[in-house]
Design a protein around this motif. Structure first.
Motif, short mmCIF file in Angstrom:
data_model
loop_
_atom_site.label_atom_id
_atom_site.label_comp_id
_atom_site.label_asym_id
_atom_site.label_seq_id
_atom_site.Cartn_x
_atom_site.Cartn_y
_atom_site.Cartn_z
N ALA A 44 0.83 -1.21 0.00
CA ALA A 44 0.00 0.00 0.00
C ALA A 44 0.86 1.26 0.00
CB ALA A 44 -0.93 -0.02 1.21
N ASN A 45 1.91 1.26 0.79
CA ASN A 45 2.78 2.43 0.84
C ASN A 45 3.52 2.64 -0.48
OD1 ASN A 45 2.76 3.80 3.53
ND2 ASN A 45 3.17 1.72 4.24
N GLN A 46 3.94 1.53 -1.12
CA GLN A 46 4.61 1.66 -2.41
C GLN A 46 3.63 2.16 -3.46
OE1 GLN A 46 7.92 1.36 -3.12
NE2 GLN A 46 7.26 2.23 -5.07
N MET A 47 2.39 1.71 -3.41
CA MET A 47 1.36 2.20 -4.34
C MET A 47 1.18 3.71 -4.19
SD MET A 47 -1.43 -0.85 -3.86
CE MET A 47 -2.72 -0.02 -4.84
N LYS A 48 1.18 4.16 -2.95
CA LYS A 48 1.01 5.59 -2.71
C LYS A 48 2.19 6.38 -3.25
CE LYS A 48 -0.47 8.73 0.96
NZ LYS A 48 -0.79 8.86 2.40
N ALA A 79 -6.51 2.30 -1.06
CA ALA A 79 -7.36 1.21 -0.57
C ALA A 79 -8.28 0.70 -1.67
CB ALA A 79 -8.17 1.68 0.63
N ASP A 80 -8.85 1.62 -2.45
CA ASP A 80 -9.74 1.23 -3.53
C ASP A 80 -9.00 0.43 -4.61
OD1 ASP A 80 -12.41 1.51 -4.93
OD2 ASP A 80 -11.11 2.48 -6.41
N ASP A 81 -7.81 0.90 -5.01
CA ASP A 81 -7.03 0.19 -6.03
C ASP A 81 -6.58 -1.17 -5.53
OD1 ASP A 81 -7.34 2.24 -7.78
OD2 ASP A 81 -5.29 3.00 -7.65
N LEU A 82 -6.16 -1.22 -4.27
CA LEU A 82 -5.69 -2.49 -3.72
C LEU A 82 -6.81 -3.52 -3.69
CD1 LEU A 82 -3.26 -3.93 -2.51
CD2 LEU A 82 -3.88 -3.02 -0.28
N VAL A 104 -8.19 -8.18 -0.59
CA VAL A 104 -7.57 -7.30 0.40
C VAL A 104 -8.46 -6.08 0.58
CG1 VAL A 104 -5.58 -5.90 0.99
CG2 VAL A 104 -5.25 -8.07 -0.18
N GLN A 105 -8.99 -5.94 1.78
CA GLN A 105 -9.79 -4.78 2.14
C GLN A 105 -9.01 -3.99 3.19
OE1 GLN A 105 -12.60 -3.90 0.64
NE2 GLN A 105 -12.69 -5.76 -0.63
N LEU A 106 -8.44 -2.89 2.77
CA LEU A 106 -7.59 -2.10 3.65
C LEU A 106 -8.45 -1.29 4.61
CD1 LEU A 106 -4.49 -1.75 3.85
CD2 LEU A 106 -4.75 0.34 2.52
N ARG A 156 -2.31 3.24 9.14
CA ARG A 156 -1.98 4.61 8.73
C ARG A 156 -0.80 4.53 7.76
NH1 ARG A 156 -0.57 9.80 12.65
NH2 ARG A 156 -0.36 11.33 10.95
N LEU A 157 -1.04 4.96 6.53
CA LEU A 157 0.00 4.90 5.51
C LEU A 157 0.95 6.08 5.64
CD1 LEU A 157 -2.11 3.84 2.39
CD2 LEU A 157 -0.93 2.39 4.04
#
Length: 208
Positions: free
Chosen positions: A141-145, A162-165, A173-175, A181-182
């Protein structure tokens, strides 16, 4: 124009390693022509010391010295018969072109996330629950951001991540943003944009 007595580079042999210059190459040719092995050894050691003045960083490490002797072997086209202090049998590979990298058969679907993120999505689809999976979700998630901030693909808030993941893992995967906290990458993105604008302005000035 052809002036008698002038020696043009265009008429000379092409240097195999031009960074050492033509005088060093002449020294190598001279060393090859010496009849005694003792004299050739003395010439070779002197040549390597001269080569080190052209590449001073090479003389500071053992690998650098080995490279100098490899270069000497190449400049002599393998004809310099001396007592080599290193194994130079692999020296010819230095000038060989590397094999072309194979082209991926499967194109990357998500250009702004890249192939590695796609692999993470696929792993998360089947990975059993546990601390390892939770850690991978957090890192992904952090790398996606960061990718969204780097490539400027619209918003880069946590809800977008969260939506993309969830979408790219087929809902596996439901973040839960209430529990996770990212990292804050807004400042990093702002710095990159400022630097990018500076580079663009500098490029425009050079063109003018």
């Amino acid at each position: 124009m052809n002036i008698k007595g002038l020696d043009y580079n265009t008429k000379r042999d092409t240097l195999l390693l031009p960074e050492y210059g033509r005088e060093i190459q002449r020294m190598v040719d001279y060393a090859i022509s010496r009849p005694s092995r003792e004299e050739r050894n003395a010439c070779a050691n002197t040549i390597v010391r001269m080569m080190a003045t052209k590449m001073p960083s090479y003389a500071e490490t053992n690998d650098g010295l080995r490279a100098l002797w490899d270069h000497l072997y190449m400049m002599g086209h393998g004809q310099l018969d001396i007592d080599w202090p290193y194994d130079v049998s692999e020296a010819v590979k230095i000038m060989q072109r590397p094999k072309p990298m194979p082209i991926r058969k499967n194109p990357v679907r998500l250009r702004h996330y890249g192939h590695l993120m796609e692999e993470c999505f696929n792993i998360l689809k089947t990975m059993p629950e546990g601390k390892g999976r939770d850690r991978l979700i957090y890192l992904t998630a952090n790398q996606m951001k960061r990718d969204l901030a780097t490539w400027g693909r619209g918003t880069m808030d946590d809800e977008r991540v969260a939506d993309d993941l969830a979408r790219y893992t087929d809902g596996r995967v439901q973040l839960n943003l209430d529990n996770i906290r990212l990292e804050n990458v807004a400042e990093t993105a702002a710095v990159m944009n400022v630097n990018g604008n500076r580079m663009q302005k500098a490029g425009k000035k050079r063109k003018k």
